[in-house]
Design an enzyme around this catalytic site. Structure first.
Site, mmCIF file in Angstrom:
data_model
loop_
_atom_site.group_PDB
_atom_site.id
_atom_site.type_symbol
_atom_site.label_atom_id
_atom_site.label_comp_id
_atom_site.label_asym_id
_atom_site.label_seq_id
_atom_site.Cartn_x
_atom_site.Cartn_y
_atom_site.Cartn_z
ATOM 1 N N ASP A 191 -1.798 -6.767 -2.761
ATOM 2 C CA ASP A 191 -3.280 -5.725 -0.498
ATOM 3 C C ASP A 191 -3.642 -7.302 0.054
ATOM 4 O O ASP A 191 -4.584 -7.228 0.905
ATOM 5 C CB ASP A 191 -3.942 -5.420 -1.318
ATOM 6 C CG ASP A 191 -3.737 -3.695 -0.583
ATOM 7 O OD1 ASP A 191 -2.553 -3.571 -0.031
ATOM 8 O OD2 ASP A 191 -3.706 -2.389 -1.104
ATOM 9 N N GLN A 214 -4.612 2.729 -3.895
ATOM 10 C CA GLN A 214 -4.761 3.097 -2.601
ATOM 11 C C GLN A 214 -6.194 3.513 -2.286
ATOM 12 O O GLN A 214 -7.580 3.289 -2.746
ATOM 13 C CB GLN A 214 -4.230 3.694 -2.782
ATOM 14 C CG GLN A 214 -4.035 4.286 -1.329
ATOM 15 C CD GLN A 214 -3.010 3.702 0.057
ATOM 16 O OE1 GLN A 214 -2.646 3.190 -0.441
ATOM 17 N NE2 GLN A 214 -3.952 3.805 0.742
ATOM 18 N N LYS A 250 5.138 3.569 0.716
ATOM 19 C CA LYS A 250 5.368 2.215 0.368
ATOM 20 C C LYS A 250 6.417 2.785 -1.280
ATOM 21 O O LYS A 250 7.001 1.981 -0.701
ATOM 22 C CB LYS A 250 4.204 2.724 0.089
ATOM 23 C CG LYS A 250 2.773 1.775 0.400
ATOM 24 C CD LYS A 250 1.281 0.972 0.551
ATOM 25 C CE LYS A 250 0.732 1.463 1.687
ATOM 26 N NZ LYS A 250 -1.027 1.283 1.164
#
Ligand code: NAP
Length: 282
Positions: free
Chosen positions: A119, A96, A52
């Site tokens: 997300d 995460q 990422k």
């Protein structure tokens, strides 16, 4: 033999388009920043976070990395998220997953401001998707829609079968296919006669986390097969939920693993970061 749907190539196209857009925004004095939080050092998470950050650097998005120790308390993590919610210069916040067991993931996700929920996991984002309102969409299913569209595969009016009903893949996938006017069926571990259902699919999307589970027997001749799985085979090699060798003989088009859905997830995360920056300007 099935046509290969090349996620690596399509994700590169998207990243290049975003790179241009980000450069234009920079000229207008708008910069974009993604905060990435990792708690502990789960090796898979470290690889994902690294990818990422790399994608951010390529596109021209600034990334702020927070690598917190495994012992970080839930309150400490929540406080960091709250702090980032307040920072005007931060457009996206990504925590995460999975988090260590002593931290409640749902609580953390709910604490992220929906305006920075790149997300697309916040209940408000999920709710917006289900009633057709604007909001961030979970990156993997959004990437699959992009893969289908950019490969010229029609969704409207077609039988779409999603195997798996997780909150991050299966459920948002079904909602997105519905939004694209597909006729959608969702299967799960309690589905009776799974093969009978999957064989009806014009577009079959498999997200169950079981190595090579779906073979040619589950597939209608000429179907499009999208394999979301990221599993390990008996030799520890990365593979999908679909038995590629057998499935490609029956499918009209299929995604490989690796190089199919995986790269699209990161491309869509970058897309959401750019959207977030644009929305904060409105
Ligand atoms: P998950 O949360 O474990 O959900 C799995 C789903 O599959 C559940 O809904 C489960 O049904 C269903 N299922 C399990 N066994 C089944 C069976 N034999 N028949 C029918 N349905 C079955 O998994 P996930 O997070 O959605 O991930 C699925 C896979 O995608 C994993 O391999 C994961 O690594 C991969 N993944 C890839 C990406 C990417 O970027 N490429 C992103 C996310 C996930 P129940 O609900 O009834 O238990």
């Amino acid at each position: 033999m099935a046509e290969l749907i090349d996620g690596k190539k399509i994700s590169q196209e998207i990243k290049d388009e975003l790179k241009e857009k980000v450069a234009e925004l920079k000229e207008q004095g708008i910069s974009i920043c993604l905060a990435v939080i990792q708690v502990g050092n789960n090796p898979a998470s470290t690889v994902y976070v690294g990818n990422k950050k790399k994608a951010c650097a390529y596109i021209g998005i600034e990334s702020l990395a927070y690598e917190l120790p495994e012992e970080t308390t839930e309150e400490e993590l929540l406080n960091l998220v709250r702090e980032l919610n307040e920072k005007k210069e931060v457009n996206g916040i990504l925590v995460q997953l999975p988090l260590p067991k002593h931290i409640d993931e749902d609580k953390v996700i709910k604490t992220i401001s929906p305006e920075k929920d790149v997300d697309g996991f916040h209940p408000q984002s999920v709710g917006a998707l289900s009633i057709g309102q604007k909001g961030f969409v979970s990156c993997t299913p959004a990437g699959i829609i992009e893969l289908l569209k950019r490969s010229g595969i029609e969704i409207a009016g077609r039988e779409c079968v999603v195997v798996g009903r997780s909150n991050i893949v299966g459920k948002p996938m079904a909602l997105l296919l519905l939004r694209e006017n597909g006729t959608v069926t969702v299967c799960h571990s309690r589905t009776k006669d799974l093969k009978e259902v999957t064989r009806r699919a014009d577009i079959l999307i498999v997200a169950i986390g079981k190595a090579k589970f779906v073979d040619a027997d589950y597939i209608k001749d000429g179907a499009v097969v999208i394999d979301v799985g990221m599993d390990r085979d008996e030799n520890g090699k990365l593979c999908g939920d679909v038995d590629f060798e057998s499935a490609e003989k029956k499918a009209a088009a299929i995604t490989p693993v690796p190089g199919g859905v995986g790269p699209m997830t990161i491309a869509m995360l970058m897309h959401n970061c750019v959207e977030s920056a644009l929305m904060s300007q409105e």
